[in-house]
Scaffold this active site. Structure first.
Site, PDB file in Angstrom:
ATOM      1  N   ASP A 128      -0.155   5.109   1.131  1.00 44.29           N
ATOM      2  CA  ASP A 128      -0.361   6.025   2.257  1.00 44.29           C
ATOM      3  C   ASP A 128      -0.370   5.250   3.574  1.00 44.29           C
ATOM      4  O   ASP A 128      -1.168   4.331   3.757  1.00 44.29           O
ATOM      5  CB  ASP A 128      -1.692   6.763   2.099  1.00 44.29           C
ATOM      6  CG  ASP A 128      -1.757   7.558   0.805  1.00 44.29           C
ATOM      7  OD1 ASP A 128      -1.270   8.689   0.792  1.00 44.29           O
ATOM      8  OD2 ASP A 128      -2.298   7.028  -0.185  1.00 44.29           O
ATOM      9  N   ASP A 168       0.869  -1.169   0.000  1.00 44.52           N
ATOM     10  CA  ASP A 168       0.000   0.000   0.000  1.00 44.52           C
ATOM     11  C   ASP A 168       0.913   1.229   0.000  1.00 44.52           C
ATOM     12  O   ASP A 168       2.133   1.123   0.212  1.00 44.52           O
ATOM     13  CB  ASP A 168      -0.893  -0.045   1.245  1.00 44.52           C
ATOM     14  CG  ASP A 168      -1.716   1.206   1.412  1.00 44.52           C
ATOM     15  OD1 ASP A 168      -2.384   1.606   0.439  1.00 44.52           O
ATOM     16  OD2 ASP A 168      -1.684   1.801   2.509  1.00 44.52           O
ATOM     17  N   ASP A 185      -1.606  -1.006   5.876  1.00 43.67           N
ATOM     18  CA  ASP A 185      -1.881  -0.493   7.217  1.00 43.67           C
ATOM     19  C   ASP A 185      -3.368  -0.396   7.525  1.00 43.67           C
ATOM     20  O   ASP A 185      -3.740   0.031   8.616  1.00 43.67           O
ATOM     21  CB  ASP A 185      -1.257   0.898   7.399  1.00 43.67           C
ATOM     22  CG  ASP A 185      -1.934   1.948   6.528  1.00 43.67           C
ATOM     23  OD1 ASP A 185      -2.021   1.734   5.299  1.00 43.67           O
ATOM     24  OD2 ASP A 185      -2.391   2.971   7.075  1.00 43.67           O
TER      25      ASP A 185
END
Length: 230
Positions: free
Chosen positions: A19, A17, A178
């Site tokens: 961000d 991922d 996250d």
């Protein structure tokens, strides 16, 4: 961390991922949210308030920001979404930086033969722009955004993960993220998943259901090695 390039990478493909995983984009995203909020007289939010709103794409983030400051109708959200994107594109890498240890981990994985990918819910054009601004684009074999696969096919759909596998030529793979969107997408695609405790968590990291959790990038490659042995 095993740096010997003669030792094969634990997985053929390692997807990330963006961000809250590779990059701490929270300062610039919070500034873009506050630009939209301030333009209609709403209270501004702190970076810490915005962090849990990140992960589902810009419109999702803005919708939560509007909800936190009084709500809004769809037409207003559409207008402010365009305003947010315009501001963010112009200020995309003012505060954004890779997390500590990211570049070293990417270097080691690449030296050991792994193909690296980004799969994000950020619009592909914005993902490419921020990676380009930080001189990171060439490190990745593919970059897939939230709009790459068409409407309704962003994470937690596994479709962008499958596309990552196809574009990287297939093989064993793991995915690092996250948010619940990341972990659910990776698991739905049948990949081992790693959650970053330092990211933009919407919930306690233990509740994401990842196969492993890292507290920093010095833990990534040993963690991948353990997962590959299972």
């Amino acid at each position: 961390m095993t740096t010997n390039s003669s030792v094969p990478a634990p997985f053929d493909i390692v997807g990330f991922d963006l961000d809250g995983t590779l990059l701490d984009t929270s300062g610039d995203l919070a500034a873009a949210v506050n630009h939209a909020l301030g333009s209609v007289g709403r209270p501004l939010l702190t970076v810490e308030q915005v962090k849990p709103m990140i992960g589902g794409g810009a419109r999702h983030m803005l919708a939560q920001g509007m909800a936190a400051t009084g709500g809004c109708d769809e037409a207003t959200l559409d207008m402010l979404h365009r305003r947010l994107l315009g501001y963010y594109e112009e200020h995309i890498a003012v505060l954004t930086r890779p997390y500590p240890g990211v570049l070293d981990a990417l270097d080691v994985l690449a030296a050991r033969g792994a193909r690296l990918a980004v799969v994000t819910n950020k619009l592909e054009g914005l993902a490419r722009k921020v990676l380009g601004a930080l001189d990171l684009t060439a490190r990745f074999d593919c970059i897939i955004g939230g709009d790459t696969m068409g409407p309704g096919n962003a994470k937690p759909s596994p479709k962008p993960i499958y596309e990552m596998l196809a574009r990287c030529g297939g093989g064993t793979a793991a995915f690092i993220g996250d948010s619940i969107f990341d972990i659910e997408a990776g698991k739905a695609a049948g990949l081992p998943t790693v959650a970053c405790s330092f990211g933009f968590l919407m919930q306690p990291v233990a509740g994401l259901g990842a196969d492993a959790v890292i507290d920093g990038y010095d833990e990534l490659i040993p963690t991948l090695e353990r997962l590959a042995e299972r």
